[in-house]
Design an enzyme around this catalytic site. Structure first.
Site, PDB file in Angstrom:
ATOM      1  N   LYS A 131     -10.572 -72.403   5.696  1.00 18.83           N
ATOM      2  CA  LYS A 131     -12.038 -72.321   5.595  1.00 18.83           C
ATOM      3  C   LYS A 131     -12.624 -73.576   6.214  1.00 18.83           C
ATOM      4  O   LYS A 131     -11.959 -74.605   6.294  1.00 18.83           O
ATOM      5  CB  LYS A 131     -12.456 -72.259   4.114  1.00 18.83           C
ATOM      6  CG  LYS A 131     -13.835 -71.707   3.905  1.00 18.83           C
ATOM      7  CD  LYS A 131     -13.815 -70.197   3.858  1.00 18.83           C
ATOM      8  CE  LYS A 131     -15.202 -69.620   3.816  1.00 18.83           C
ATOM      9  NZ  LYS A 131     -15.174 -68.180   3.528  1.00 18.83           N
ATOM     10  N   ASP A 162     -19.670 -67.162   7.440  1.00 23.54           N
ATOM     11  CA  ASP A 162     -19.818 -67.208   5.983  1.00 23.54           C
ATOM     12  C   ASP A 162     -21.309 -67.551   5.797  1.00 23.54           C
ATOM     13  O   ASP A 162     -22.105 -67.363   6.726  1.00 23.54           O
ATOM     14  CB  ASP A 162     -18.880 -68.272   5.350  1.00 23.54           C
ATOM     15  CG  ASP A 162     -18.787 -68.148   3.837  1.00 23.54           C
ATOM     16  OD1 ASP A 162     -18.073 -67.267   3.347  1.00 23.54           O
ATOM     17  OD2 ASP A 162     -19.451 -68.929   3.125  1.00 23.54           O
TER      18      ASP A 162
HETATM   19  P1  NDP Z   1     -25.910 -65.497   4.053  1.00 18.19           P
HETATM   20  O1  NDP Z   1     -26.137 -66.861   4.562  1.00 18.19           O
HETATM   21  O2  NDP Z   1     -26.091 -64.337   4.949  1.00 18.19           O
HETATM   22  O3  NDP Z   1     -26.814 -65.244   2.770  1.00 18.19           O
HETATM   23  C1  NDP Z   1     -26.683 -66.017   1.624  1.00 18.19           C
HETATM   24  C2  NDP Z   1     -27.669 -65.460   0.597  1.00 18.19           C
HETATM   25  O4  NDP Z   1     -27.411 -66.097  -0.652  1.00 18.19           O
HETATM   26  C3  NDP Z   1     -29.107 -65.755   0.929  1.00 18.19           C
HETATM   27  O5  NDP Z   1     -29.924 -64.792   0.374  1.00 18.19           O
HETATM   28  C4  NDP Z   1     -29.310 -67.111   0.241  1.00 18.19           C
HETATM   29  O6  NDP Z   1     -30.667 -67.408  -0.062  1.00 18.19           O
HETATM   30  C5  NDP Z   1     -28.531 -66.901  -1.014  1.00 18.19           C
HETATM   31  N1  NDP Z   1     -28.071 -68.194  -1.501  1.00 18.19           N
HETATM   32  C6  NDP Z   1     -27.252 -69.052  -0.842  1.00 18.19           C
HETATM   33  N2  NDP Z   1     -27.063 -70.166  -1.565  1.00 18.19           N
HETATM   34  C7  NDP Z   1     -27.776 -69.975  -2.683  1.00 18.19           C
HETATM   35  C8  NDP Z   1     -27.994 -70.757  -3.824  1.00 18.19           C
HETATM   36  N3  NDP Z   1     -27.438 -71.973  -3.950  1.00 18.19           N
HETATM   37  N4  NDP Z   1     -28.780 -70.256  -4.811  1.00 18.19           N
HETATM   38  C9  NDP Z   1     -29.343 -69.024  -4.684  1.00 18.19           C
HETATM   39  N5  NDP Z   1     -29.178 -68.232  -3.604  1.00 18.19           N
HETATM   40  C10 NDP Z   1     -28.412 -68.711  -2.636  1.00 18.19           C
HETATM   41  O7  NDP Z   1     -24.425 -65.527   3.451  1.00 18.19           O
HETATM   42  P2  NDP Z   1     -23.434 -64.315   3.186  1.00 18.19           P
HETATM   43  O8  NDP Z   1     -24.183 -63.131   2.699  1.00 18.19           O
HETATM   44  O9  NDP Z   1     -22.560 -64.186   4.350  1.00 18.19           O
HETATM   45  O10 NDP Z   1     -22.535 -64.919   2.005  1.00 18.19           O
HETATM   46  C11 NDP Z   1     -22.884 -64.773   0.633  1.00 18.19           C
HETATM   47  C12 NDP Z   1     -21.648 -64.978  -0.218  1.00 18.19           C
HETATM   48  O11 NDP Z   1     -20.637 -64.044   0.169  1.00 18.19           O
HETATM   49  C13 NDP Z   1     -20.978 -66.352  -0.099  1.00 18.19           C
HETATM   50  O12 NDP Z   1     -20.403 -66.687  -1.336  1.00 18.19           O
HETATM   51  C14 NDP Z   1     -19.870 -66.101   0.913  1.00 18.19           C
HETATM   52  O13 NDP Z   1     -18.826 -67.040   0.785  1.00 18.19           O
HETATM   53  C15 NDP Z   1     -19.437 -64.725   0.494  1.00 18.19           C
HETATM   54  N6  NDP Z   1     -18.692 -63.947   1.494  1.00 18.19           N
HETATM   55  C16 NDP Z   1     -19.194 -63.739   2.737  1.00 18.19           C
HETATM   56  C17 NDP Z   1     -18.487 -62.987   3.655  1.00 18.19           C
HETATM   57  C18 NDP Z   1     -19.024 -62.671   5.003  1.00 18.19           C
HETATM   58  O14 NDP Z   1     -18.351 -61.932   5.730  1.00 18.19           O
HETATM   59  N7  NDP Z   1     -20.192 -63.138   5.387  1.00 18.19           N
HETATM   60  C19 NDP Z   1     -17.142 -62.453   3.322  1.00 18.19           C
HETATM   61  C20 NDP Z   1     -16.750 -62.663   1.958  1.00 18.19           C
HETATM   62  C21 NDP Z   1     -17.501 -63.400   1.100  1.00 18.19           C
HETATM   63  P3  NDP Z   1     -31.472 -68.461   0.856  1.00 18.19           P
HETATM   64  O15 NDP Z   1     -31.745 -67.732   2.137  1.00 18.19           O
HETATM   65  O16 NDP Z   1     -32.684 -68.776   0.062  1.00 18.19           O
HETATM   66  O17 NDP Z   1     -30.560 -69.645   1.023  1.00 18.19           O
HETATM   67  O1  2IT Z   2     -14.996 -65.397   2.483  1.00 18.44           O
HETATM   68  C1  2IT Z   2     -14.620 -64.652   3.406  1.00 18.44           C
HETATM   69  O2  2IT Z   2     -13.690 -63.852   3.269  1.00 18.44           O
HETATM   70  C2  2IT Z   2     -15.321 -64.743   4.696  1.00 18.44           C
HETATM   71  N1  2IT Z   2     -16.294 -65.476   4.805  1.00 18.44           N
HETATM   72  C3  2IT Z   2     -14.842 -63.948   5.863  1.00 18.44           C
HETATM   73  C4  2IT Z   2     -13.722 -64.659   6.563  1.00 18.44           C
HETATM   74  C5  2IT Z   2     -13.279 -64.047   7.861  1.00 18.44           C
HETATM   75  O3  2IT Z   2     -12.411 -64.676   8.477  1.00 18.44           O
HETATM   76  O4  2IT Z   2     -13.761 -62.985   8.268  1.00 18.44           O
END
Ligand code: NDP
Ligand code: 2IT
Length: 447
Positions: A128, A168
């Site tokens: 990561k 992420d």
């Molecule tokens: P994005 O940046 O697209 O969106 C994040 C969302 O979460 C936004 O709505 C943001 O609000 C909110 N957020 C972030 N930090 C905080 C906080 N401290 N308090 C409240 N709200 C918060 O990220 P993703 O959707 O890609 O990721 C979200 C989660 O999913 C993370 O934990 C990530 O590790 C996990 N994840 C993502 C994957 C991926 O493929 N993208 C795969 C697997 C897991 P704001 O805009 O106000 O910051």
């Molecule tokens: O937390 C996760 O699994 C991710 N942000 C996706 C990682 C990836 O390599 O697609």
């Protein structure tokens, strides 16, 4: 040997060795606490110190990221890549850009990624990275200059057979594009396999953008199916409004559920008619705006600044924003309100006490390692397509995702049963993920 004492002392040793990293400690304890029955069955894992070895990353890379903002002022951020384990394949995992990122964030995410990726059986290791950079409010050119500077250091550590980054929080196709461009320029190689989450037009996979959210909904549909339930007619809440949240909402609506609330770090919107996803996509994806703008066009909906989304009654709750966003008291509220299933779209969004409360109340609980694995699963299939210079259709790839999540659900369920904790997907995911990496480490000798 007394496994319980042994497990406690291993956790304590790891906490002591990694001071000031509470999220990493939390992630380690969650895995290690599931492993008692595995160590009883496999004394060789104890002898070979597999847990201790897995808790020490192969390497941790920290670097300066200098860049210039639109006013010409010099800015300095800190970049990270933690290459945790390549026992099962090249290091694989996303990059997070958020002001809160520090080494402990990247380590907890990288550690989780080892087991998530192992569960998938797709030949990828765990890693990561990220930076304490805040993309919010930055112009495209500022984001580009940051990404170029970030890649000017990171390029030397990555590669299609070495370490394959993706998105992420705060990193999506725009950022991946800028990073790929700089990587190509420095290396003089069109090596699409070094990144996943690319746009489909130049080497990306269909469904990668939707995969984490869709995959999470597929996983929940499987869990619900074990007690003859489904999303049909269910009221749901999904926290966050980013990549994971939006596509979880989309799939839940397709399955006949109704999502009545989502959020961002500013507050919560609630729309009892069911959220208008197209409007939210317009606000968040096109305009990069705030969720509060939703009520401008939806007068029946409400926005509560700083509100707590878990107080809204629902059948299914999906925390899809960030770590530790759902605490024990929130779990209590959800249980009291009759919630029957919870799955972690985000990484580690539920505190250990919240998870315990769900398990004790017999709420079907999908841990992130399994429930949000759809994103990295499609990343692995993107690598496959790149290696074979292929480009699959949306329908075919989505079918692969669905089957992958069904298989993953079965893997966790079966491991939980085999090791005496039926219905506990947390233990099931940790055990099944751990055993495969542990066997590989034993087979590959002391490295
Ligand atoms: P994005 O940046 O697209 O969106 C994040 C969302 O979460 C936004 O709505 C943001 O609000 C909110 N957020 C972030 N930090 C905080 C906080 N401290 N308090 C409240 N709200 C918060 O990220 P993703 O959707 O890609 O990721 C979200 C989660 O999913 C993370 O934990 C990530 O590790 C996990 N994840 C993502 C994957 C991926 O493929 N993208 C795969 C697997 C897991 P704001 O805009 O106000 O910051
Ligand atoms: O937390 C996760 O699994 C991710 N942000 C996706 C990682 C990836 O390599 O697609």
């Amino acid at each position: 040997m007394d496994t319980q004492v042994n497990i406690e002392s291993i956790s304590e040793e790891i906490v002591e060795k990694n001071p000031g990293e509470p999220e990493f400690h939390q992630a380690v304890r969650e895995v290690v606490n599931s492993l008692g029955p595995v160590l009883d069955k496999h004394p060789e894992f104890v002898k070979e110190k597999i847990i201790q070895r897995l808790c020490e990353p192969d390497r941790q890379i920290l670097f300066r990221v200098p860049w210039q903002d639109d006013e010409g002022e010099v800015q300095v951020n800190r970049g990270f890549r933690v290459e945790f384990s390549n026992a099962l394949g090249p290091y694989k995992g996303g990059l997070r850009f958020h002001p809160s990122v520090y080494l402990g964030t990247v380590k907890f995410l990288g550690f989780e990624q080892i087991f998530k990726n192992s569960l998938l059986d797709l030949g990828i290791g765990g890693g990561k990275g990220g930076a304490d950079f805040d993309p919010k409010g930055k112009s495209d050119h500022e984001v580009m200059r940051f990404c170029q500077s970030f890649m000017t250091e990171l390029y030397r550590h990555i590669g299609e057979n070495t370490d394959v980054p993706a998105g992420d929080t705060g990193v999506g196709p725009r950022e991946i594009g800028y990073m790929f461009g700089q990587y190509k320029r420095i290396t003089n190689k069109y090596e699409t396999g070094t990144f996943t989450g690319k746009e489909v037009a130049w080497g990306g996979s269909p469904v990668r953008f939707e995969a984490t959210g869709y995959g999470c909904a597929y996983f929940v549909q499987e869990m619900l199916g074990t007690f003859d339930e489904s999303f049909e007619g269910k009221t749901c809440v999904v926290s966050g409004s980013g990549n994971v949240a939006l596509y979880a909402i989309e799939k839940i609506h397709e399955f006949g559920g109704k999502v009545v609330a989502c959020s961002d770090s500013g507050g919560v919107i609630r729309d009892d008619n069911g959220l208008d996803l197209e409007k939210i996509k317009q606000i968040k994806e096109v305009e990069r705006g705030r969720i509060s703008e939703y009520t401008d066009s939806h007068e029946d909906a409400s926005y509560e600044e700083g509100g707590n989304i878990w107080e809204i009654p629902c059948d299914v709750a999906l925390p899809c924003a960030t770590q530790n966003e759902l605490q024990e008291s929130d779990a209590g509220t959800l249980i009291e309100n009759g919630c029957i299933a919870v799955a972690e779209g985000a990484n580690m969004p539920c505190s250990p006490e919240a998870i315990q409360a769900f398990l004790e109340a017999n709420v079907a609980f999908g841990p992130g390692k399994a429930a949000n694995a759809g994103g990295v699963a499609i990343s692995a299939l993107e690598m496959q397509q790149n290696a074979g210079r292929q480009s699959w259709s949306f329908e075919y790839t989505d079918q692969q995702l669905r089957e992958t999540m069904q298989k993953l659900h079965a893997t966790c369920r079966d491991a939980a049963e085999e090791y005496g904790v039926p219905g506990n997907y947390v233990s099931g995911a940790n055990i099944a993920g751990f055993i495969k990496v542990a066997r590989a480490l034993v087979a590959q000798g002391l490295t």
